[in-house]
Motif scaffolding. Sequence first.
Motif, PDB file in Angstrom:
ATOM      1  N   GLU A 114      27.353  15.042   1.555  1.00  0.00           N
ATOM      2  CA  GLU A 114      26.598  16.514   1.531  1.00  0.00           C
ATOM      3  C   GLU A 114      27.248  17.323   2.657  1.00  0.00           C
ATOM      4  OE1 GLU A 114      24.403  17.249  -0.340  1.00  0.00           O
ATOM      5  OE2 GLU A 114      24.256  15.475  -1.293  1.00  0.00           O
TER       6      GLU A 114
ATOM      7  N   GLN B 110      24.972  10.441   1.906  1.00  0.00           N
ATOM      8  CA  GLN B 110      24.842  11.551   2.894  1.00  0.00           C
ATOM      9  C   GLN B 110      26.091  12.307   3.425  1.00  0.00           C
ATOM     10  OE1 GLN B 110      21.986   9.694   5.576  1.00  0.00           O
ATOM     11  NE2 GLN B 110      20.744  11.605   5.071  1.00  0.00           N
TER      12      GLN B 110
ATOM     13  N   GLU C  44      21.657  17.429  10.320  1.00  0.00           N
ATOM     14  CA  GLU C  44      21.609  17.995   8.964  1.00  0.00           C
ATOM     15  C   GLU C  44      21.101  19.451   9.078  1.00  0.00           C
ATOM     16  OE1 GLU C  44      20.487  16.742   4.708  1.00  0.00           O
ATOM     17  OE2 GLU C  44      19.760  15.382   6.439  1.00  0.00           O
TER      18      GLU C  44
END
Length: 178
Positions: free
Chosen positions: A57, A54, A94
């Motif tokens: 990203e 993650q 996010e």
Amino acid sequence: MKLRRLPADEPAVRRYVEELWLPFHHDLEANVDRHALAEDIDLVAEETAFRLDQLDEAGYRAWIAVDGSSTDDSGADTDLATTDGDFVGFVTTEIDEASSVFDRPDRLVVGDIYVREPYRGTGLSHRLIERAVERAREAGCAELALDVDVDNERAIGFYEKLGFETHRHRMTVSVDDV
């Protein structure tokens, strides 16, 4: 207390998983229906690998609240894996970009937020949300969004005091029951 961005560094992520992520999910497991951790796997190894992916990203970020020493003698930040400061809370975010076919702004989704028991009521949760707001502004997101368990009344109350409003209900059913 200092908020530090979690780097995509295996020892730092492992420490985060051991000292914050796992206690957070054990607390949820004890207090929230339908929240159970898997058995018979190495939770730390699995979650560390998942978080490292993650963190690679572009839109994903995690910040750790560190109480105590997190800088060296020169004032530079120490490595999160080896700092002698205590990990006492975290927030993950996010970016949820809106497709041009939808009339809504980009959102910053708060994935998880957690504060260890001794630090609850100190304003740390507000600081973590403020960090998420700062990230939203940096990324050009006009909204914050989050999911909260329906039976996590304390969290719901906190979010409502901040001005969050319910716009959706997520419902689940076992595939075998349909």
